[in-house]
Structures are given as C-alpha cells and as structure tokens.
Motif scaffolding. Structure first.
Motif, PDB file in Angstrom:
ATOM      1  N   LEU A  63       0.825  -1.220   0.000  1.00  0.00           N
ATOM      2  CA  LEU A  63       0.000   0.000   0.000  1.00  0.00           C
ATOM      3  C   LEU A  63       0.854   1.263   0.000  1.00  0.00           C
ATOM      4  O   LEU A  63       0.567   2.227  -0.704  1.00  0.00           O
ATOM      5  CB  LEU A  63      -0.918   0.018   1.228  1.00  0.00           C
ATOM      6  N   TYR A  64       1.915   1.228   0.806  1.00  0.00           N
ATOM      7  CA  TYR A  64       2.716   2.442   0.945  1.00  0.00           C
ATOM      8  C   TYR A  64       3.862   2.552  -0.064  1.00  0.00           C
ATOM      9  O   TYR A  64       4.206   3.643  -0.494  1.00  0.00           O
ATOM     10  CB  TYR A  64       3.278   2.546   2.362  1.00  0.00           C
ATOM     11  N   PHE A  65       4.484   1.420  -0.393  1.00  0.00           N
ATOM     12  CA  PHE A  65       5.743   1.516  -1.155  1.00  0.00           C
ATOM     13  C   PHE A  65       5.848   0.614  -2.379  1.00  0.00           C
ATOM     14  O   PHE A  65       6.068   1.089  -3.481  1.00  0.00           O
ATOM     15  CB  PHE A  65       6.944   1.205  -0.236  1.00  0.00           C
ATOM     16  N   SER A  66       5.733  -0.686  -2.174  1.00  0.00           N
ATOM     17  CA  SER A  66       6.198  -1.635  -3.194  1.00  0.00           C
ATOM     18  C   SER A  66       5.378  -1.647  -4.473  1.00  0.00           C
ATOM     19  O   SER A  66       5.875  -2.035  -5.524  1.00  0.00           O
ATOM     20  CB  SER A  66       6.273  -3.054  -2.612  1.00  0.00           C
ATOM     21  N   LEU A  67       4.110  -1.222  -4.381  1.00  0.00           N
ATOM     22  CA  LEU A  67       3.305  -1.183  -5.603  1.00  0.00           C
ATOM     23  C   LEU A  67       3.875  -0.143  -6.566  1.00  0.00           C
ATOM     24  O   LEU A  67       3.874  -0.332  -7.770  1.00  0.00           O
ATOM     25  CB  LEU A  67       1.853  -0.844  -5.248  1.00  0.00           C
ATOM     26  N   ARG A  68       4.386   0.953  -5.996  1.00  0.00           N
ATOM     27  CA  ARG A  68       4.951   2.018  -6.834  1.00  0.00           C
ATOM     28  C   ARG A  68       6.456   1.829  -7.054  1.00  0.00           C
ATOM     29  O   ARG A  68       7.030   2.437  -7.938  1.00  0.00           O
ATOM     30  CB  ARG A  68       4.671   3.378  -6.185  1.00  0.00           C
ATOM     31  N   GLN A  69       7.084   1.010  -6.210  1.00  0.00           N
ATOM     32  CA  GLN A  69       8.520   0.736  -6.394  1.00  0.00           C
ATOM     33  C   GLN A  69       8.705  -0.785  -6.392  1.00  0.00           C
ATOM     34  O   GLN A  69       9.197  -1.359  -5.420  1.00  0.00           O
ATOM     35  CB  GLN A  69       9.337   1.319  -5.243  1.00  0.00           C
ATOM     36  N   PRO A  70       8.314  -1.452  -7.471  1.00  0.00           N
ATOM     37  CA  PRO A  70       8.298  -2.925  -7.471  1.00  0.00           C
ATOM     38  C   PRO A  70       9.661  -3.570  -7.175  1.00  0.00           C
ATOM     39  O   PRO A  70       9.709  -4.692  -6.682  1.00  0.00           O
ATOM     40  CB  PRO A  70       7.838  -3.287  -8.881  1.00  0.00           C
ATOM     41  N   HIS A 194      -6.413  -0.388  14.828  1.00  0.00           N
ATOM     42  CA  HIS A 194      -7.320  -1.043  13.880  1.00  0.00           C
ATOM     43  C   HIS A 194      -7.208  -2.546  14.128  1.00  0.00           C
ATOM     44  O   HIS A 194      -6.154  -3.134  13.927  1.00  0.00           O
ATOM     45  CB  HIS A 194      -6.901  -0.699  12.441  1.00  0.00           C
ATOM     46  N   TYR A 195      -8.297  -3.152  14.589  1.00  0.00           N
ATOM     47  CA  TYR A 195      -8.271  -4.564  15.005  1.00  0.00           C
ATOM     48  C   TYR A 195      -8.840  -5.410  13.871  1.00  0.00           C
ATOM     49  O   TYR A 195      -9.998  -5.262  13.493  1.00  0.00           O
ATOM     50  CB  TYR A 195      -9.121  -4.716  16.273  1.00  0.00           C
ATOM     51  N   MET A 196      -8.011  -6.284  13.317  1.00  0.00           N
ATOM     52  CA  MET A 196      -8.432  -7.123  12.190  1.00  0.00           C
ATOM     53  C   MET A 196      -8.481  -8.587  12.607  1.00  0.00           C
ATOM     54  O   MET A 196      -7.788  -8.991  13.537  1.00  0.00           O
ATOM     55  CB  MET A 196      -7.438  -6.991  11.030  1.00  0.00           C
ATOM     56  N   PHE A 197      -9.273  -9.364  11.881  1.00  0.00           N
ATOM     57  CA  PHE A 197      -9.347 -10.800  12.148  1.00  0.00           C
ATOM     58  C   PHE A 197      -8.838 -11.581  10.933  1.00  0.00           C
ATOM     59  O   PHE A 197      -9.240 -11.307   9.799  1.00  0.00           O
ATOM     60  CB  PHE A 197     -10.788 -11.220  12.468  1.00  0.00           C
ATOM     61  N   CYS A 213      -7.453   0.655   4.294  1.00  0.00           N
ATOM     62  CA  CYS A 213      -7.183   1.926   3.600  1.00  0.00           C
ATOM     63  C   CYS A 213      -7.977   3.051   4.237  1.00  0.00           C
ATOM     64  O   CYS A 213      -7.481   4.172   4.399  1.00  0.00           O
ATOM     65  CB  CYS A 213      -7.562   1.820   2.128  1.00  0.00           C
ATOM     66  N   SER A 214      -9.204   2.746   4.604  1.00  0.00           N
ATOM     67  CA  SER A 214     -10.053   3.754   5.220  1.00  0.00           C
ATOM     68  C   SER A 214      -9.475   4.179   6.574  1.00  0.00           C
ATOM     69  O   SER A 214      -9.384   5.368   6.882  1.00  0.00           O
ATOM     70  CB  SER A 214     -11.462   3.163   5.338  1.00  0.00           C
ATOM     71  N   PHE A 215      -9.015   3.220   7.373  1.00  0.00           N
ATOM     72  CA  PHE A 215      -8.388   3.511   8.667  1.00  0.00           C
ATOM     73  C   PHE A 215      -7.128   4.367   8.489  1.00  0.00           C
ATOM     74  O   PHE A 215      -6.871   5.292   9.253  1.00  0.00           O
ATOM     75  CB  PHE A 215      -8.055   2.196   9.381  1.00  0.00           C
ATOM     76  N   LEU A 216      -6.340   4.051   7.457  1.00  0.00           N
ATOM     77  CA  LEU A 216      -5.063   4.743   7.247  1.00  0.00           C
ATOM     78  C   LEU A 216      -5.229   6.046   6.464  1.00  0.00           C
ATOM     79  O   LEU A 216      -4.266   6.801   6.303  1.00  0.00           O
ATOM     80  CB  LEU A 216      -4.093   3.821   6.506  1.00  0.00           C
ATOM     81  N   GLY A 217      -6.429   6.273   5.947  1.00  0.00           N
ATOM     82  CA  GLY A 217      -6.650   7.472   5.141  1.00  0.00           C
ATOM     83  C   GLY A 217      -5.949   7.403   3.798  1.00  0.00           C
ATOM     84  O   GLY A 217      -5.500   8.418   3.265  1.00  0.00           O
TER      85      GLY A 217
END
Length: 298
Positions: A63-70, A194-197, A213-217
C-alpha cells in the motif's frame, strides 16, 4: 551462507519476563526496545505469533511503497522492510537497529509484544497500530508447526502437551487469551488501533484491504487494490523468497515451511474430540469477561 548450512544455536528455554513467558532472543535488547523512539507517522503491526503478521506487513508494504517501487519486492526480504522490533538473534542486526535504519516514511514496524509491554513512545506519539487476531484453535496449530521448525523457540514436544501449554499460556509471548483480549480492551479507548481478524481476511481479502485503507486514510485506486489482492494471495506469498522467510537461518524448512497452509479450520485435522471438548470448556472460562468473538470456520 544459506539457511540450510548455517549452524543453528541451541534452543532457548522459556522464562517469566514481567509476567509473560519469553525467551532471551526477545528480551536481550530490552532496554533499547523500551527506549525506542517512535515517530508520529510510524505504523506498528502487532499480533500474537502466527496470526497473520507477515500477511498484514506485506499488505501495508504494498500500500505504501512496493506497488509504486516494485524493485523493493525483490531487493529486500519482508523482515527488513518491516523489521521485528524486539528481535535480537546472533549474527543479525537487532530489530531496533533495523527500525532505526529504515529510510521510509512511514516506517512499518512489527511486534508480537502484548499491549502492556509495547514501548511507550508508540502511545505518546499516537502511532497507528494494525492488530491482527486469529482464532485460538488455528493459532495453536500454526504455532505448533512453527515451533517445530524455529530454533529461536523452545522444543515444542508432542501436540498433546503443546496444546496444554498453549492453554496454560506457557508460550513465547505468553498467553494467547491475554494477548488478544489485552489489545481488544485497549482498542476500545484508543482510536489509533485497527483490530483485524485473520478469518475476515481469508473470507474477503479485498473488503479487509478497503477497511485498512479507510483507517489509514489512503486513497488507493480500485486497480491498485486489485493488484494488492492478487499479490497477497497465500500461494503467491508462499513461493516468494522475499516473503516466506526462507532466508532466515534459525528456521528449518525441512521440518515445516514458515507459511504452511494459511487456512481457517485446519485445527480439525489436529484436535481429537476429547482435546476439542477440553479446549472449548477452558476457552469459555478464559474468555467469559470479554466482548471479543472469533470464528473457527469460514
């Protein structure tokens, strides 16, 4: 040296550390861990071991990095991109040093610490925390196979005695029950968590990425989210040497892979009827004072 030819250290023994069962690999660097200087934009991935830590780390990194810097995905293993804060293993940089050396913004950092042992700077800086919880039965099974192949943990023994130890909380990083409920209680008064299961992530990865994504804005496009969903499929990650921990010297992949099945409900292949009944009875007692609910099948 490949992971297969590196001499492995002797397995550690469990000891009580501030009321939590631990091994020295995660307490040797304690002063530095406790004094770690978090930054306001740091993101902490917190889980009980074998609850989906690498999965969540990988999603965040994409989400933050690798998609844009493969090239990031092929140049450094996930445990360098998302360092393990409390780790201190011989011939390896400590987790705190790894984290201090990160040049990314935000820094993604992982921990297995129960909520009460997390360095206070994370709370002071109001860092966001992504916590992933997995149902106790599948978590116990996954942890058992992990402990069989991970020489940084004590010898697991047979499944029956292991399950009893799991119920007693005599595991590295302590009691599963205390861990998941401790973080759950903190979340009630802390909007930064943000609590995930794990079960929700298996059921609908895309939906959970949306929530994250919503939690992280983060305003990722539908196309980016689809790309991430494809890249974080279990079988894809399992084959990826930068994600599957095959380069870590303390793990013996001949015994069991680090990423084994990634399924919900595999516990049914391990629990006997008697074990299941005893476990359920014990579980009811331990979880009676919490609103936290888990699914053991999807």
């Amino acid at each position: 040296m490949s992971a297969d030819t590196t001499p492995r250290p002797p397995r550690p023994t469990l000891s009580d550390f501030h009321g939590v069962s631990m091994v020295h690999y995660f307490t040797d660097n304690w002063e530095k861990v406790q004094n770690f200087k978090a930054r306001p934009d740091d993101i902490l991935v917190a889980t009980y071991p074998k609850a989906g830590t690498t999965w969540a780390s990988y999603i965040l990194d994409l989400l933050y990095f690798s998609l844009r810097q493969p090239d990031r995905m092929t140049s450094a293993p996930i445990y360098e991109r998302v360092p393990f804060l409390e780790m201190q293993i011989p011939n390896f940089m400590t987790g705190t040093d790894f984290a201090d050396n990160l040049d990314t913004t935000p820094r993604l950092i992982k921990t297995h610490l129960p909520v009460q042992l997390v360095p206070k700077s994370f709370w002071e800086q109001k860092c966001r925390v992504v916590y992933v919880a997995r149902n106790a039965k599948d978590n116990a099974v996954s942890y058992f196979h992990f402990d069989r192949m991970n020489f940084a943990h004590p010898e697991p023994g047979d499944w029956n005695s292991y399950l009893q130890r799991f119920m007693d909380g005599k595991m590295v990083f302590g009691s599963w029950y205390d861990h998941v409920t401790g973080w759950w209680e903190r979340k009630q008064s802390c909007p930064e968590i943000h609590y995930m299961f794990f079960e929700d992530m298996v059921e609908d990865t895309g939906r959970e990425i949306e929530k994250l994504c919503s939690f992280l804005g983060l305003g990722s496009t539908a196309e980016e989210k689809q790309q991430i969903r494809d890249l974080v499929q279990f079988d894809t990650m399992k084959k990826d040497d930068m994600a599957n921990y095959s380069t870590v010297p303390v793990m013996d992949f001949k015994v069991s892979p680090f990423m084994r099945k990634g399924k919900v409900g595999d516990w049914k292949n391990h629990f006997t009827t008697t074990q299941n009944e005893q476990f359920d009875e014990d579980y009811k007692k331990k979880m009676k004072n919490t609103t936290l609910q888990f699914r053991t099948e999807v």
